[in-house]
Design a protein around this motif. Structure first.
Motif, short mmCIF file in Angstrom:
data_model
loop_
_atom_site.label_atom_id
_atom_site.label_comp_id
_atom_site.label_asym_id
_atom_site.label_seq_id
_atom_site.Cartn_x
_atom_site.Cartn_y
_atom_site.Cartn_z
N GLY A 127 0.82 -1.40 0.18
CA GLY A 127 -0.27 0.04 -0.13
C GLY A 127 0.76 1.35 0.23
O GLY A 127 2.39 1.05 -0.09
N GLY A 128 -0.46 2.43 -0.43
CA GLY A 128 0.98 3.91 0.20
C GLY A 128 -0.08 4.45 0.67
O GLY A 128 -0.78 4.44 1.22
N TRP A 129 0.76 5.88 0.34
CA TRP A 129 -0.28 7.45 1.27
C TRP A 129 -0.92 7.83 0.03
O TRP A 129 -0.13 8.24 -0.75
N GLY A 130 -1.90 8.99 0.39
CA GLY A 130 -2.64 9.83 -0.23
C GLY A 130 -3.27 10.75 0.47
O GLY A 130 -3.08 10.73 2.17
N GLY A 131 -3.73 12.01 -0.39
CA GLY A 131 -4.74 12.25 0.15
C GLY A 131 -6.03 12.30 1.13
O GLY A 131 -6.68 11.72 0.86
N ASP A 132 -6.30 13.38 1.56
CA ASP A 132 -8.04 13.57 1.91
C ASP A 132 -8.60 13.58 1.44
O ASP A 132 -8.46 14.91 -0.21
N PHE A 133 -9.80 13.03 1.14
CA PHE A 133 -10.69 12.95 -0.06
C PHE A 133 -11.73 13.96 0.50
O PHE A 133 -12.04 14.48 -0.38
N GLY A 134 -11.87 14.28 1.75
CA GLY A 134 -12.46 14.87 2.52
C GLY A 134 -12.12 16.67 1.78
O GLY A 134 -12.69 17.35 1.40
N ILE A 135 -10.69 16.97 2.03
CA ILE A 135 -10.29 18.18 1.26
C ILE A 135 -9.76 18.25 -0.42
O ILE A 135 -10.93 19.54 -0.97
N LYS A 136 -10.31 17.28 -0.64
CA LYS A 136 -10.15 16.77 -2.57
C LYS A 136 -11.76 17.10 -3.07
O LYS A 136 -11.89 17.86 -4.10
N LYS A 137 -12.34 17.42 -2.14
CA LYS A 137 -13.72 17.39 -2.54
C LYS A 137 -14.40 19.00 -2.70
O LYS A 137 -13.91 19.76 -2.32
N SER A 138 -14.91 18.36 -4.44
CA SER A 138 -15.35 19.66 -5.18
C SER A 138 -16.88 19.55 -5.43
O SER A 138 -16.87 18.34 -5.67
N PRO A 139 -17.72 20.89 -5.74
CA PRO A 139 -18.52 20.25 -7.09
C PRO A 139 -18.36 19.65 -8.28
O PRO A 139 -19.26 18.47 -8.36
N TRP A 140 -17.37 19.32 -9.08
CA TRP A 140 -16.59 18.32 -9.39
C TRP A 140 -16.53 17.03 -9.01
O TRP A 140 -17.54 16.41 -10.05
N THR A 141 -15.75 16.93 -7.60
CA THR A 141 -16.48 15.74 -7.41
C THR A 141 -17.51 14.96 -7.59
O THR A 141 -18.00 14.20 -6.96
N SER A 142 -18.70 16.24 -6.77
CA SER A 142 -19.85 15.95 -5.64
C SER A 142 -20.46 15.30 -7.42
O SER A 142 -21.99 14.30 -7.30
N TYR A 143 -20.38 16.38 -8.45
CA TYR A 143 -21.21 15.78 -9.75
C TYR A 143 -20.18 13.98 -9.61
O TYR A 143 -21.59 13.16 -10.56
N LEU A 144 -19.13 13.39 -9.92
CA LEU A 144 -18.74 12.35 -10.35
C LEU A 144 -19.25 11.34 -9.22
O LEU A 144 -19.83 9.93 -9.82
N ASP A 145 -18.88 11.74 -7.79
CA ASP A 145 -19.55 10.20 -6.81
C ASP A 145 -21.28 10.02 -7.39
O ASP A 145 -21.85 9.49 -6.87
N MET A 146 -21.68 11.20 -7.61
CA MET A 146 -23.34 11.21 -7.52
C MET A 146 -23.70 10.14 -8.44
O MET A 146 -24.37 9.02 -8.38
N ARG A 147 -22.90 10.19 -9.97
CA ARG A 147 -23.88 9.52 -10.62
C ARG A 147 -23.33 8.73 -10.78
O ARG A 147 -23.67 6.90 -11.30
N SER A 148 -22.06 8.16 -10.18
CA SER A 148 -20.80 6.48 -9.87
C SER A 148 -21.92 5.82 -9.55
O SER A 148 -21.92 4.59 -9.86
N HIS A 149 -22.40 6.44 -8.27
CA HIS A 149 -22.99 5.82 -7.15
C HIS A 149 -24.49 5.32 -7.26
O HIS A 149 -24.99 4.40 -6.95
#
Length: 603
Positions: free
Chosen positions: A372-394
């Motif tokens: 495994g490895g390390w990655g950034g906080d997904f909450g900080i990355k959240k934006s209108p764009w990621t909200s759009y992507l997450d909603m349609r894929s879910h």
């Protein structure tokens, strides 16, 4: 002949991770981070019952069928080498069951290490051990040094493996170029890996010069997101004919090279041909904290083993316990057999493609401490764009993969829309509405918008209010609400007033409320505040959100209309999408896409 399974990883400078993830040393043992070596005074001790160096008995016996085990060490000096085992035991307490580690010693030897002459011994105790975490402890009998070591077996791997690493890149050269160098240098420094592992970089931004990617196969490509980039890389591996397995890695996920080598060993000894390896993700801001060790999908993405402290032995044992079968592994690190891959990535662009890929291909997904490895906080990355992507894929994954009812889909949509509206994140709410509107267009939408170029431009045009800018909570005298239970009367007031949106504006608190930036704010804290400051902890950036009744009701009513259409057309859409997935997630579909791109480039 010995075949290495598991190399010891000594602490270093590459990732800023705490030494306790690698080795537990006392005051007479010094860690050289620059050299990645350990130096001992007389009596110095080190124990390797750690995330990167504990040896998982269950994995190597049950998943791989390893029948013999030995230990080899390189360094200088005289040592006592002890082989210990931690296993999990359930303890009954008044609070219920608690996992308790039980330790015992299985072997002890005196060993002399000389420069250039590896030392080691067989581990006959392997035949008697069935479960737990095996580990090495060293005690120095004089001054000494440890350079490296590994667990090995005399049994040759039953499968020939050639692993193709695929990294997808877009405008992040500051991350991907060091990753290319680290992997390429690591392979060159150990020549036995050069014909076993290849590196492919799909450059979606077409900004990497071939001279910058020495040691990698560079494939310039149109920006089709992670879905298109990984599909392009997978097609390349398949067309080469020599690769047996692929490893998808993000360009912003950092991992020890041993994660790759250990994955290779797992695949070579796998008892089942469908074995896939999902790497864990640790948090960059808390590099000892586990974010995810594979995941389930039941209409929402459920990270497995999230929150464990990987410095602790009991949490390491808990991380290796398998209570449920994972549904998928995220593409920050996911290795799988090419011959068992029936479905290619669905053209989501990003977000959700790894979920569908894992479930539709029905891999036998395994995880292992140290991969495994390390990655950034997904909450900080959240934006209108990621909200759009997450909603349609879910929505689509729930509809097609989990056969969720139309009512469930409507509730899922309403829940996510409401979270953003009550957080004063109206741009994210608008993006969520747009996601459902696009889903309702049917399968043709995905064919027309494979590069999402027009969608990204549309969302960017209304996302300014949630753009992260330099902000300091002290400048706003922001209020921090105490986290305490909410009274039933206050909760009733929130429900009756739609969390304050039916209250006259003059009744709202004019002070600024502080909220840590995440996926959404706390509705119970935001209630009756006029403004909310969302700030990324420790980064000094954020944005100010305002109570706005016009925007709230505009997006709320738009969402209600869309939800009504979903309820009426949901069953028809389900049938259409089920039929379309077989086409849109096929090699033939992606070959057609890339062939069209190639023709366009020559015109």
């Amino acid at each position: 002949m010995n075949h290495a399974l598991h190399n010891l990883v000594l602490p270093g400078l590459d990732f800023g991770a705490p030494a306790e993830l690698y080795a537990r040393v006392d005051g007479n043992c010094r860690v050289s981070l620059a050299q990645r070596k350990l130096y001992f005074k007389t009596g110095g001790r080190v124990a390797f019952d750690t995330y990167f160096n504990g040896f998982s008995v269950d994995t190597w016996k049950r998943v791989c069928g390893i029948s013999s085990l030995s230990l080899s060490l390189c360094g200088q000096g005289s040592f006592v080498a002890r082989i210990g085992l931690h296993r999990a035991s359930h303890e009954h307490t008044r609070a219920g069951h608690r996992l308790r580690p039980v330790q015992r010693w299985w072997d002890e030897r005196e060993i002399e290490l000389r420069d250039g002459e590896p030392g080691g011994f067989d581990l006959p105790c392997w035949d008697q051990i069935e479960t737990g975490m095996l580990y090495l402890e060293l005690e120095a009998l004089g001054e000494g040094r440890l350079d490296s070591g590994f667990f090995a077996t005399t049994s040759p791997p039953p499968h020939r493996v050639k692993l193709g690493i695929v990294i997808t890149h877009f405008n992040r050269k500051q991350y991907v170029l060091p990753a290319i160098r680290r992997i390429a240098d690591g392979l060159r420094n150990q020549p036995e890996w050069l014909d076993r592992i290849g590196l492919v970089v799909v450059d979606n931004s077409r900004t990497i010069d071939p001279a910058e990617a020495v040691g990698a196969t560079l494939i310039p490509s149109r920006n089709l997101g992670g879905s298109g980039g990984f599909a392009r890389g997978l097609l390349y591996l398949q067309d080469q004919g020599s690769y047996t397995h692929a490893l998808f890695m993000d360009d912003d996920a950092s991992c020890e090279l041993e994660s790759i080598f250990r994955t290779y060993a797992l695949l070579g000894y796998a008892r089942v041909p469908k074995l896939a390896v999902a790497g864990s993700l640790l948090r960059e801001d808390e590099p000892y904290r586990l974010f995810e060790k594979s995941a389930k999908f039941d209409g929402a993405c459920r990270s497995l083993k999230s929150g464990l402290d990987l410095r602790r032995v009991d949490d390491l044992l808990e991380a290796e316990r398998t209570e449920v079968r994972p549904d998928y592994g995220a593409w920050w690190f996911f290795a799988f057999p090419i011959a068992e891959t029936r479905y290619y990535p669905f053209p989501y662009f990003v977000r959700g493609d790894d979920v569908m890929f894992g479930i539709t291909n029905d891999f036998a997904i395994h995880t292992l401490n140290g991969i495994g490895g390390w990655g950034g906080d997904f909450g900080i990355k959240k934006s209108p764009w990621t909200s759009y992507l997450d909603m349609r894929s879910h929505l689509l994954n729930s509809m097609v993969l989990r056969n969720k009812s139309v009512t469930f889909l409507a509730v899922l949509f309403a829940y996510n829309l409401g979270r953003q509206l009550f957080s004063y994140n109206y741009a994210s709410a608008r993006a969520i509405n747009l996601a459902l509107a696009h889903l309702l267009e049917g399968a043709g939408f995905w064919r027309r918008n494979i590069d999402t170029l027009a969608i990204r431009a549309e969302i960017a045009a209304f996302s300014g209010a949630e753009a992260l800018v330099p902000l300091d909570a002290l400048d706003f005298a922001a209020v921090h609400r105490e986290d305490k239970p909410e009274s039933w009367l206050r909760r009733l007031g929130r429900i009756v007033t739609m969390n304050g949106f039916l209250v006259p504006g003059g009744w709202l608190d004019a002070r600024v409320l502080y909220q840590s930036k995440g996926f959404y704010g706390s509705a119970k804290d935001i209630f009756l505040y006029r403004r909310v400051l969302y700030q990324c902890e420790g980064l000094g950036i954020g944005y100010l959100a305002n109570h706005d009744k016009r925007l709230f009701f505009t997006e709320l009513m738009r969402g209600v209309r869309l939800m009504w259409v979903l309820l009426r057309q949901g069953q028809r859409l389900r049938a259409e999408y089920r039929s379309a997935v077989a086409e849109l997630a096929s090699p033939a579909f992606w070959r057609g896409v890339f062939a069209t791109d190639a023709r366009s480039a020559t015109e």
